[in-house]
Design a protein around this motif. Structure first.
Motif, PDB file in Angstrom:
ATOM      1  N   ALA A  46     -51.122 -56.492 -68.155  1.00  0.00           N
ATOM      2  CA  ALA A  46     -50.772 -57.238 -66.732  1.00  0.00           C
ATOM      3  C   ALA A  46     -51.524 -58.383 -66.511  1.00  0.00           C
ATOM      4  O   ALA A  46     -52.610 -58.531 -66.789  1.00  0.00           O
ATOM      5  CB  ALA A  46     -51.144 -56.089 -65.708  1.00  0.00           C
ATOM      6  N   ALA A  48     -53.184 -59.770 -63.864  1.00  0.00           N
ATOM      7  CA  ALA A  48     -53.818 -58.788 -62.495  1.00  0.00           C
ATOM      8  C   ALA A  48     -54.643 -59.790 -61.822  1.00  0.00           C
ATOM      9  O   ALA A  48     -55.770 -60.476 -61.803  1.00  0.00           O
ATOM     10  CB  ALA A  48     -54.826 -57.940 -63.230  1.00  0.00           C
ATOM     11  N   ILE A 101     -44.793 -62.544 -55.234  1.00  0.00           N
ATOM     12  CA  ILE A 101     -45.076 -60.944 -55.247  1.00  0.00           C
ATOM     13  C   ILE A 101     -45.821 -60.688 -54.058  1.00  0.00           C
ATOM     14  O   ILE A 101     -46.763 -61.314 -53.407  1.00  0.00           O
ATOM     15  CB  ILE A 101     -45.893 -60.395 -56.377  1.00  0.00           C
ATOM     16  N   PRO A 158     -45.587 -53.486 -59.596  1.00  0.00           N
ATOM     17  CA  PRO A 158     -45.610 -54.555 -60.509  1.00  0.00           C
ATOM     18  C   PRO A 158     -44.304 -55.163 -60.455  1.00  0.00           C
ATOM     19  O   PRO A 158     -43.085 -54.553 -60.234  1.00  0.00           O
ATOM     20  CB  PRO A 158     -45.915 -53.667 -61.574  1.00  0.00           C
ATOM     21  N   GLN A 159     -44.521 -56.752 -60.769  1.00  0.00           N
ATOM     22  CA  GLN A 159     -43.325 -57.216 -60.923  1.00  0.00           C
ATOM     23  C   GLN A 159     -43.062 -57.680 -62.407  1.00  0.00           C
ATOM     24  O   GLN A 159     -44.067 -58.094 -63.126  1.00  0.00           O
ATOM     25  CB  GLN A 159     -43.627 -58.661 -60.100  1.00  0.00           C
TER      26      GLN A 159
END
Length: 167
Positions: A46, A48, A101, A158-159
Motif C-alpha cells: 500500500a 500509505a 481519495i 483503499p483505492q
C-alpha cells in the motif's frame, strides 16, 4: 575341409564389421519464446498516507514496493500507472501520476527499477541440468499529499491502483 572352415570363418568376420557401422540423421531444435514478467512479491502493498488532518500540513506516504521476475535479457521494461483511479504520465523508465481519495489529491512517482541481484550476481543462463534464474526488477512507489486540503467525509476504503509494465 580346412579350406571350407577357413572361408566360413573369414565370411563371418566380414559380416561382423558390416553390422557395426553408424549412420547419423541431423535435425533442428526450435522454440518460440513468449517473454513475460510476473509479480513475485509485494513488499509493502500500500501507498500509505496515514492520517491527514483537514487544512493541515503536507503528508508523505510510506512507499509501496513491488517486485517482478522477468525473462532474462528483456529490453528494459517501461512503466506507467493505470488511469482508472487518476492520471499517469507517458510510459517510460519512470512514471508519475495523481489521484483523489477521500476528497484529498495525491501525487505518486515510481523510479526506474533496481535489480534484485547483488553486484556480480547476475541472473544465471540455463545450462544442461540447470534451468537458470530470472531477472528481478524492484520498483518503489512514493507519494505525497499537498497541504491545506479540506477533504471529503466518506467511507475510508483503499483505492486500487496498478503499476503497468510494458516490454
Amino acid at each position: 575341409m580346412k579350406k571350407i572352415a577357413l572361408i566360413a570363418a573369414l565370411g563371418l568376420m566380414g559380416m561382423g564389421s558390416a553390422m557395426a557401422q553408424t549412420v547419423a540423421g541431423n535435425f533442428n531444435v526450435t522454440v518460440t519464446l513468449t517473454s513475460r514478467c510476473l509479480v513475485t512479491t509485494v513488499g509493502t502493498p500500500a501507498l500509505a498516507f496515514g492520517t491527514y488532518t483537514a487544512f493541515g500540513s503536507a503528508v508523505t506516504a510510506t512507499p509501496a514496493q513491488i517486485a517482478y521476475r522477468c525473462t532474462r535479457n528483456l529490453p528494459g521494461p517501461t512503466v506507467a500507472f493505470d488511469t482508472a483511479g487518476g492520471t499517469s504520465s507517458a510510459t517510460g523508465a519512470t512514471a508519475s501520476g495523481e489521484g483523489v481519495i477521500s476528497g484529498l489529491r495525491y501525487t505518486m512517482n515510481v523510479a526506474a527499477a533496481s535489480t534484485g541481484n547483488a553486484a556480480g550476481d547476475e541472473p544465471v543462463v540455463a545450462t544442461l541440468g540447470d534451468i537458470g534464474t530470472a531477472n528481478t526488477r524492484n520498483y518503489e512507489i512514493t507519494g505525497s499529499m499537498p497541504a491545506d486540503q479540506a477533504g471529503r467525509v466518506s467511507v475510508a476504503a483503499p483505492q486500487a491502483r496498478t503499476l503497468i509494465l510494458s516490454y
